[in-house]
Design a protein around this motif. Structure first.
Motif, PDB file in Angstrom:
ATOM      1  N   GLY A  29       0.788  -1.226   0.000  1.00 22.65           N
ATOM      2  CA  GLY A  29       0.000   0.000   0.000  1.00 22.65           C
ATOM      3  C   GLY A  29       0.817   1.272   0.000  1.00 22.65           C
ATOM      4  N   GLN A  30       2.122   1.152  -0.228  1.00 23.31           N
ATOM      5  CA  GLN A  30       2.988   2.337  -0.256  1.00 23.31           C
ATOM      6  C   GLN A  30       3.084   2.832  -1.706  1.00 23.31           C
ATOM      7  OE1 GLN A  30       6.661   1.782   2.030  1.00 23.31           O
ATOM      8  NE2 GLN A  30       5.673   0.159   3.215  1.00 23.31           N
ATOM      9  N   ASP A  31       1.939   3.249  -2.226  1.00 27.85           N
ATOM     10  CA  ASP A  31       1.816   3.573  -3.641  1.00 27.85           C
ATOM     11  C   ASP A  31       2.623   4.802  -4.046  1.00 27.85           C
ATOM     12  OD1 ASP A  31      -0.240   1.493  -3.877  1.00 27.85           O
ATOM     13  OD2 ASP A  31      -1.493   2.898  -2.768  1.00 27.85           O
ATOM     14  N   ALA A  32       2.600   5.844  -3.208  1.00 27.99           N
ATOM     15  CA  ALA A  32       3.310   7.078  -3.557  1.00 27.99           C
ATOM     16  C   ALA A  32       4.811   6.833  -3.653  1.00 27.99           C
ATOM     17  CB  ALA A  32       3.007   8.165  -2.528  1.00 27.99           C
ATOM     18  N   GLU A  33       5.360   6.028  -2.744  1.00 32.13           N
ATOM     19  CA  GLU A  33       6.795   5.739  -2.780  1.00 32.13           C
ATOM     20  C   GLU A  33       7.147   4.926  -4.020  1.00 32.13           C
ATOM     21  OE1 GLU A  33      10.303   3.653  -0.043  1.00 32.13           O
ATOM     22  OE2 GLU A  33       8.309   3.996   0.820  1.00 32.13           O
ATOM     23  N   ALA A  34       6.307   3.945  -4.356  1.00 31.38           N
ATOM     24  CA  ALA A  34       6.549   3.153  -5.560  1.00 31.38           C
ATOM     25  C   ALA A  34       6.472   4.031  -6.808  1.00 31.38           C
ATOM     26  CB  ALA A  34       5.533   2.017  -5.651  1.00 31.38           C
ATOM     27  N   LEU A  35       5.482   4.911  -6.866  1.00 33.95           N
ATOM     28  CA  LEU A  35       5.328   5.778  -8.031  1.00 33.95           C
ATOM     29  C   LEU A  35       6.523   6.710  -8.186  1.00 33.95           C
ATOM     30  CD1 LEU A  35       3.649   6.777 -10.388  1.00 33.95           C
ATOM     31  CD2 LEU A  35       2.428   8.288  -8.794  1.00 33.95           C
ATOM     32  N   ALA A  36       7.004   7.236  -7.074  1.00 34.86           N
ATOM     33  CA  ALA A  36       8.155   8.143  -7.135  1.00 34.86           C
ATOM     34  C   ALA A  36       9.372   7.431  -7.728  1.00 34.86           C
ATOM     35  CB  ALA A  36       8.475   8.677  -5.744  1.00 34.86           C
ATOM     36  N   ASP A  37       9.579   6.174  -7.358  1.00 35.26           N
ATOM     37  CA  ASP A  37      10.714   5.434  -7.899  1.00 35.26           C
ATOM     38  C   ASP A  37      10.506   5.114  -9.368  1.00 35.26           C
ATOM     39  OD1 ASP A  37      13.271   3.887  -7.505  1.00 35.26           O
ATOM     40  OD2 ASP A  37      11.949   2.238  -8.102  1.00 35.26           O
ATOM     41  N   LEU A  38       9.299   4.698  -9.737  1.00 34.85           N
ATOM     42  CA  LEU A  38       9.021   4.328 -11.119  1.00 34.85           C
ATOM     43  C   LEU A  38       9.134   5.516 -12.070  1.00 34.85           C
ATOM     44  CD1 LEU A  38       6.029   1.996 -10.280  1.00 34.85           C
ATOM     45  CD2 LEU A  38       8.094   1.253 -11.471  1.00 34.85           C
ATOM     46  N   GLN A  39       8.839   6.691 -11.581  1.00 30.40           N
ATOM     47  CA  GLN A  39       8.939   7.885 -12.423  1.00 30.40           C
ATOM     48  C   GLN A  39      10.390   8.278 -12.708  1.00 30.40           C
ATOM     49  OE1 GLN A  39       6.443  10.531 -10.099  1.00 30.40           O
ATOM     50  NE2 GLN A  39       4.731  10.309 -11.547  1.00 30.40           N
ATOM     51  N   LYS A  40      11.317   7.697 -11.962  1.00 30.62           N
ATOM     52  CA  LYS A  40      12.735   7.993 -12.170  1.00 30.62           C
ATOM     53  C   LYS A  40      13.407   7.043 -13.156  1.00 30.62           C
ATOM     54  CE  LYS A  40      13.205   9.557  -7.350  1.00 30.62           C
ATOM     55  NZ  LYS A  40      13.841   9.234  -6.041  1.00 30.62           N
ATOM     56  N   MET A  41      12.646   6.134 -13.732  1.00 36.23           N
ATOM     57  CA  MET A  41      13.255   5.103 -14.576  1.00 36.23           C
ATOM     58  C   MET A  41      13.491   5.553 -16.008  1.00 36.23           C
ATOM     59  SD  MET A  41      11.710   1.463 -13.306  1.00 36.23           S
ATOM     60  CE  MET A  41      11.946   0.926 -11.606  1.00 36.23           C
ATOM     61  N   GLY A  42      13.256   6.806 -16.310  1.00 37.86           N
ATOM     62  CA  GLY A  42      13.564   7.307 -17.641  1.00 37.86           C
ATOM     63  C   GLY A  42      12.319   7.608 -18.437  1.00 37.86           C
ATOM     64  N   PRO A  43      12.475   8.050 -19.667  1.00 31.60           N
ATOM     65  CA  PRO A  43      11.325   8.360 -20.528  1.00 31.60           C
ATOM     66  C   PRO A  43      10.484   7.130 -20.819  1.00 31.60           C
ATOM     67  CG  PRO A  43      13.390   8.470 -21.765  1.00 31.60           C
ATOM     68  CD  PRO A  43      13.763   8.286 -20.342  1.00 31.60           C
ATOM     69  N   ASP A  44       9.211   7.376 -21.128  1.00 33.85           N
ATOM     70  CA  ASP A  44       8.271   6.274 -21.335  1.00 33.85           C
ATOM     71  C   ASP A  44       8.745   5.277 -22.389  1.00 33.85           C
ATOM     72  OD1 ASP A  44       6.779   7.606 -19.513  1.00 33.85           O
ATOM     73  OD2 ASP A  44       5.293   8.366 -20.934  1.00 33.85           O
ATOM     74  N   LYS A  45       9.331   5.764 -23.471  1.00 31.92           N
ATOM     75  CA  LYS A  45       9.686   4.874 -24.576  1.00 31.92           C
ATOM     76  C   LYS A  45      10.814   3.918 -24.229  1.00 31.92           C
ATOM     77  CE  LYS A  45      12.781   8.273 -26.786  1.00 31.92           C
ATOM     78  NZ  LYS A  45      13.030   9.033 -28.029  1.00 31.92           N
ATOM     79  N   LEU A 105       3.436  -1.490 -13.566  1.00 29.71           N
ATOM     80  CA  LEU A 105       3.502  -1.153 -12.149  1.00 29.71           C
ATOM     81  C   LEU A 105       3.154   0.314 -11.911  1.00 29.71           C
ATOM     82  CD1 LEU A 105       6.722  -3.074 -11.042  1.00 29.71           C
ATOM     83  CD2 LEU A 105       4.347  -3.697 -10.598  1.00 29.71           C
ATOM     84  N   ARG A 106       3.641   1.180 -12.784  1.00 33.13           N
ATOM     85  CA  ARG A 106       3.343   2.605 -12.624  1.00 33.13           C
ATOM     86  C   ARG A 106       1.839   2.856 -12.806  1.00 33.13           C
ATOM     87  NH1 ARG A 106       6.602   7.136 -16.015  1.00 33.13           N
ATOM     88  NH2 ARG A 106       5.042   6.669 -17.629  1.00 33.13           N
ATOM     89  N   ALA A 107       1.227   2.160 -13.763  1.00 31.97           N
ATOM     90  CA  ALA A 107      -0.222   2.286 -13.940  1.00 31.97           C
ATOM     91  C   ALA A 107      -0.956   1.846 -12.678  1.00 31.97           C
ATOM     92  CB  ALA A 107      -0.672   1.456 -15.144  1.00 31.97           C
ATOM     93  N   GLY A 108      -0.474   0.768 -12.050  1.00 32.73           N
ATOM     94  CA  GLY A 108      -1.110   0.306 -10.815  1.00 32.73           C
ATOM     95  C   GLY A 108      -0.988   1.323  -9.701  1.00 32.73           C
ATOM     96  N   ALA A 109       0.178   1.951  -9.588  1.00 32.97           N
ATOM     97  CA  ALA A 109       0.364   2.974  -8.559  1.00 32.97           C
ATOM     98  C   ALA A 109      -0.540   4.174  -8.831  1.00 32.97           C
ATOM     99  CB  ALA A 109       1.828   3.402  -8.519  1.00 32.97           C
ATOM    100  N   GLU A 110      -0.609   4.588 -10.077  1.00 30.91           N
ATOM    101  CA  GLU A 110      -1.452   5.743 -10.429  1.00 30.91           C
ATOM    102  C   GLU A 110      -2.930   5.438 -10.202  1.00 30.91           C
ATOM    103  OE1 GLU A 110       1.550   7.445 -13.913  1.00 30.91           O
ATOM    104  OE2 GLU A 110       0.051   5.899 -14.378  1.00 30.91           O
ATOM    105  N   ARG A 111      -3.328   4.225 -10.543  1.00 27.78           N
ATOM    106  CA  ARG A 111      -4.725   3.838 -10.305  1.00 27.78           C
ATOM    107  C   ARG A 111      -5.052   3.845  -8.821  1.00 27.78           C
ATOM    108  NH1 ARG A 111      -5.504  -0.939  -7.820  1.00 27.78           N
ATOM    109  NH2 ARG A 111      -4.242  -2.022  -9.374  1.00 27.78           N
ATOM    110  N   SER A 112      -4.134   3.341  -7.995  1.00 27.98           N
ATOM    111  CA  SER A 112      -4.360   3.325  -6.548  1.00 27.98           C
ATOM    112  C   SER A 112      -4.463   4.740  -5.981  1.00 27.98           C
ATOM    113  CB  SER A 112      -3.239   2.563  -5.845  1.00 27.98           C
ATOM    114  OG  SER A 112      -3.244   1.195  -6.212  1.00 27.98           O
TER     115      SER A 112
END
Length: 326
Positions: free
Chosen positions: A216-232, A241-248
């Motif tokens: 349930g630590q969605d914000a922390e997971a999202l913050a890390d996933l957003q650092k993984m580079g551009p979408d492409k 995983l990022r979609a799951g965090a955003e949905r939560s």
């Protein structure tokens, strides 16, 4: 030595092999050969008894009739046995050879890891732990991998024994195993250890983010996933995983964008389809959600994600207003 294929997918693909072993399917299949051919041989011999008066002719005819049926059966059995002869293992224990056996012969991998030459080596213990997971004892495998990862190797280690990178791999594998038996707290701890030993490792980061989402630590997971580079350039798993965090976090438009990107790369991604079903459900598209989950259950039933799809369908059938599982 890295364990290149994700453990959760390896275990899913091993379910059929485990079931066959537990039910003795292989032995029963082999035992069917001779009764079938014996019955056919008996009928042939009986016909010749009725038609022949000479004992010699009777005997030779019976043998000829039986042999024409027995020999092909025996040849089939011999061919079956030859195909299943185990390959000889290297004289000196090789972790690479042991790991290569895991998918097709986890029992053989365990025997090889327990051989006198391999006894008490960390590399053998590593292979044995992975074999335990392949055989369905995920808890024991997770515990052993976790313990190995936390124990520094002796100062004077044998050639081929694990290094810091090897311990990082064991910790990541332990984290994946903990997630498979739904213990995200231990998975997070093991994944964090893996990253401390090998910072920046993408596989360990993704396992850690999965554990964070499960806790349930969605914000922390999202913050890390957003650092993984551009979408492409992001891996499809990271997009899911990022979609799951955003949905939560109720950011449904962002979640839908990421899940569409993931499915554009692989329309058969079971995890992405399950997640899209959840996003559709949250957006009020009940028919679309059902379609995604039913597709996973019907076409990808051996995937780990199929269990979640079944759960969500059961909830939907029981109460369409019930939120699906996270």
């Amino acid at each position: 030595m890295t364990f290149s294929v994700s453990l959760r997918h390896r275990v899913a693909s091993a379910r059929t092999r485990i079931l066959a072993r537990r039910t003795g399917g292989g032995q029963r299949a082999r035992m069917r050969v001779f009764p079938v051919f014996s019955a056919r041989c008996g009928l042939a011999a009986a016909g010749r008894w009725a038609l022949c008066l000479s004992g010699v002719l009777l005997f030779s005819a019976g043998i000829a009739g039986c042999s024409s049926l027995i020999l092909p059966a025996r040849a089939a059995v011999v061919h079956h046995e030859i195909k299943h002869v185990k390959k000889p293992m290297p004289a000196v224990f090789s972790e690479a050879a042991c790991l290569a056996m895991l998918s097709e012969d986890p029992d053989g991998a365990r025997d090889y890891a327990a051989s006198a030459d391999a006894m008490h080596t960390r590399s053998a213990a590593h292979c044995d732990a992975l074999a335990q997971i392949e055989l369905g004892d995920t808890l024991t495998g997770a515990q052993r991998l976790d313990t190995l990862a936390r124990q520094p190797p002796p100062a004077r280690r044998a050639e081929g024994e694990d290094t810091v990178a090897g311990r990082a791999t064991m910790a990541r594998e332990a984290a994946e195993a903990w997630l498979m038996i739904r213990d995200p707290a231990k998975a997070l701890d093991a994944a964090t250890l893996s990253l401390s030993l090998r910072p920046g490792d993408l596989s360990a980061r993704l396992v850690r983010d999965r554990a964070l989402l499960s806790l349930g630590q969605d914000a922390e997971a999202l913050a890390d996933l957003q650092k993984m580079g551009p979408d492409k350039t992001m891996p499809a798993e990271a997009l899911v995983l990022r979609a799951g965090a955003e949905r939560s976090l109720n950011r449904l438009a962002d979640a839908r964008r990421d899940i569409d990107l993931a499915l554009a790369r692989n329309p058969e991604d079971a995890d992405a389809l399950v997640e899209r079903g959840v996003i559709r459900m949250r957006s009020g598209d009940i028919a679309g959600a059902r379609g995604d989950w039913e597709q996973v259950v019907s076409r990808m039933s051996d995937e780990p994600a199929a269990d979640y799809a079944r759960q969500d369908l059961a909830l939907l059938d029981a109460d369409p207003d019930t939120s699906p599982s996270p």
